[in-house]
Motif scaffolding. Structure first.
Motif, PDB file in Angstrom:
ATOM      1  N   ILE A   6      -1.520  14.985 -12.234  1.00 29.16           N
ATOM      2  CA  ILE A   6      -0.135  15.362 -12.493  1.00 29.16           C
ATOM      3  C   ILE A   6       0.761  14.248 -11.979  1.00 29.16           C
ATOM      4  CG2 ILE A   6      -0.560  17.845 -12.503  1.00 29.16           C
ATOM      5  CD1 ILE A   6       0.469  17.985  -9.650  1.00 29.16           C
ATOM      6  N   GLY A   7       1.708  13.819 -12.778  1.00 30.24           N
ATOM      7  CA  GLY A   7       2.551  12.723 -12.350  1.00 30.24           C
ATOM      8  C   GLY A   7       1.783  11.419 -12.290  1.00 30.24           C
ATOM      9  N   ILE A   8       2.185  10.563 -11.372  1.00 26.45           N
ATOM     10  CA  ILE A   8       1.660   9.204 -11.311  1.00 26.45           C
ATOM     11  C   ILE A   8       0.542   9.047 -10.286  1.00 26.45           C
ATOM     12  CG2 ILE A   8       2.280   6.784 -10.864  1.00 26.45           C
ATOM     13  CD1 ILE A   8       5.144   7.540 -11.769  1.00 26.45           C
ATOM     14  N   LYS A 191      -0.036   4.091  -2.124  1.00 26.85           N
ATOM     15  CA  LYS A 191      -0.060   2.684  -2.501  1.00 26.85           C
ATOM     16  C   LYS A 191       0.138   1.841  -1.235  1.00 26.85           C
ATOM     17  CE  LYS A 191       3.372   3.121  -5.369  1.00 26.85           C
ATOM     18  NZ  LYS A 191       4.408   2.811  -6.376  1.00 26.85           N
ATOM     19  N   VAL A 192      -0.313   0.600  -1.297  1.00 26.38           N
ATOM     20  CA  VAL A 192      -0.127  -0.293  -0.152  1.00 26.38           C
ATOM     21  C   VAL A 192       1.319  -0.777  -0.140  1.00 26.38           C
ATOM     22  CG1 VAL A 192      -0.809  -2.467   0.924  1.00 26.38           C
ATOM     23  CG2 VAL A 192      -2.544  -0.979  -0.112  1.00 26.38           C
ATOM     24  N   ILE A 193       1.986  -0.550   0.987  1.00 25.62           N
ATOM     25  CA  ILE A 193       3.396  -0.891   1.160  1.00 25.62           C
ATOM     26  C   ILE A 193       3.516  -1.868   2.325  1.00 25.62           C
ATOM     27  CG2 ILE A 193       5.721   0.003   1.592  1.00 25.62           C
ATOM     28  CD1 ILE A 193       4.518   1.032  -1.019  1.00 25.62           C
ATOM     29  N   ASP A 194       4.318  -2.903   2.162  1.00 21.10           N
ATOM     30  CA  ASP A 194       4.462  -3.916   3.214  1.00 21.10           C
ATOM     31  C   ASP A 194       5.922  -4.341   3.314  1.00 21.10           C
ATOM     32  OD1 ASP A 194       4.349  -6.064   4.952  1.00 21.10           O
ATOM     33  OD2 ASP A 194       2.516  -6.894   4.094  1.00 21.10           O
ATOM     34  N   TYR A 195       6.554  -3.999   4.426  1.00 21.09           N
ATOM     35  CA  TYR A 195       7.953  -4.374   4.664  1.00 21.09           C
ATOM     36  C   TYR A 195       8.075  -5.620   5.542  1.00 21.09           C
ATOM     37  CZ  TYR A 195      10.418  -0.421   2.507  1.00 21.09           C
ATOM     38  OH  TYR A 195      10.965   0.472   1.605  1.00 21.09           O
ATOM     39  N   LYS A 216       7.496  10.878  -1.027  1.00 22.75           N
ATOM     40  CA  LYS A 216       8.351  10.863  -2.220  1.00 22.75           C
ATOM     41  C   LYS A 216       7.518  11.037  -3.484  1.00 22.75           C
ATOM     42  CE  LYS A 216      11.150   7.484  -2.774  1.00 22.75           C
ATOM     43  NZ  LYS A 216      11.590   6.067  -2.761  1.00 22.75           N
ATOM     44  N   ALA A 217       6.415  10.306  -3.586  1.00 23.84           N
ATOM     45  CA  ALA A 217       5.554  10.401  -4.764  1.00 23.84           C
ATOM     46  C   ALA A 217       4.984  11.808  -4.910  1.00 23.84           C
ATOM     47  CB  ALA A 217       4.424   9.377  -4.662  1.00 23.84           C
TER      48      ALA A 217
END
Length: 338
Positions: A6-8, A191-195, A216-217
């Motif tokens: 469902i969704g992404i 997902k891999v997130i990098d700030y 959020k996803a």
């Protein structure tokens, strides 16, 4: 067409598997924290009678799996798969545990997000008809992690206030087909997130954006709101990371004022136990879930939980090469009754 997707980033399980048993073992420091009465075993010695911290961690993994399986009233031979991971090079604690347990084994690395990664894959195996029983487990050890990722303990290096304390502990959960709950109903893969955070002593700040992205996803894909949950709890953002995540979520219009917490915040009395920004490690969300949250679900004090384990995907090599800290968070919805 993926029928369950469902969704992404989210899947809705057709026949939501039940977590029929869980077990948690912790070290002496964790056993002095506010959740102490919820753990099955509190060690008196963090070497657990072994010659090294790494061997002690592997022993914790072995014993928590054996105890969880015993609680489930099945035998090790009944378990189709063992999915597990830890923080050590080549998954030493989990792989050596698998060597003794002799259960078909998938070794996972998601850093401190590994518990929900393991629960996700275990649930998909059962829901898809590929297994009758699967054990999901993770572990960590303060002393083993410190000397791998930071400094030898013998140096006595002073830790900054942003630093977190790696939990010494192991948790295991046994999953099977729907047998009355608690049930895993939805899985959102991060997902891999990098700030761009490069400070290994500030992992809460590095991981907070990944937690926010996954939450959020999850809400976008499922159509749930934050108020749909009795509790949304992250893995080990600690005090600093949790505050950052809450601020980011509020800016996104997601209300988490009354039902948001973090396993790394819950496990220690931070000022009394000098853990600075809170707990961390693969064992953090594992023992808080398997020892504390699972009981609340069984007693129906929590009816709908979103467990969002968070992981900083750094290594000694990446740190020495000056890389930033990529992070990830995986989420599972666990419901006490369907």
């Amino acid at each position: 067409m993926a029928n369950n997707k469902i969704g992404i980033q989210t899947i809705k399980l057709t026949n939501p598997p039940s977590i029929i048993a869980a077990n948690a073992i912790v070290g002496p420091k964790e056993g002095k924290g506010p959740l102490a009465k919820n753990f099955d075993i509190v060690l008196e010695d963090d070497l657990y009678g072994e010659a090294s911290w790494e061997k002690a961690e592997s022993k914790m993994a072995i014993e928590t799996v054996k105890s969880a399986v015993l609680k489930a009233k099945v035998y090790l031979e009944d378990i189709d798969y063992f999915v597990a991971g830890d923080l050590l090079n080549q998954l030493m604690a989990s792989s050596f545990a698998a060597r003794e347990l002799q259960i078909p084994y998938f070794g996972l690395f998601g850093a401190c997000s590994t518990m929900t990664e393991a629960l996700s894959l275990a649930a998909m195996m059962v829901d898809g008809g590929y297994a009758d029983y699967v054990v999901a487990a993770t572990s960590s050890h303060f002393s083993a992690a410190e000397r791998q990722f930071r400094f030898p303990l013998e140096l006595g290096n002073q830790r900054p206030l942003t630093a977190q304390w790696t939990v010494t502990g192991a948790g295991a959960a046994v999953l099977t087909k729907n047998s009355g709950g608690p049930n895993i109903t939805h899985i959102t893969t991060g997902k891999v997130i990098d700030y761009g955070i490069t400070d290994a002593y500030n992992m809460g700040a590095a991981m907070a954006p990944a937690a926010v992205d996954t939450i959020k996803a999850h809400l976008r894909d499922t159509g749930f709101t934050s108020e749909s949950y009795d509790l949304i709890i992250t893995g080990d953002l600690g005090i600093i990371g949790m505050d950052i995540a809450k601020e980011m979520l509020v800016k996104e219009g997601i209300n988490v004022k009354n039902n948001f917490s973090d396993c790394g915040v819950e496990i220690f009395n931070h000022f009394e136990q000098d853990t600075h920004a809170g707990g961390s490690g693969c064992g953090c969300s594992a023992v808080v879930f398997c020892g504390y949250l699972y009981r609340l679900l069984k007693e129906k004090k929590i009816r709908k939980l979103l467990l969002v384990s968070t992981g900083a995907l750094l290594s000694p090599t990446s740190l020495h090469q000056g890389e930033s800290i990529p992070s990830i968070a995986h989420a599972v919805t666990i419901e006490s009754n369907l």
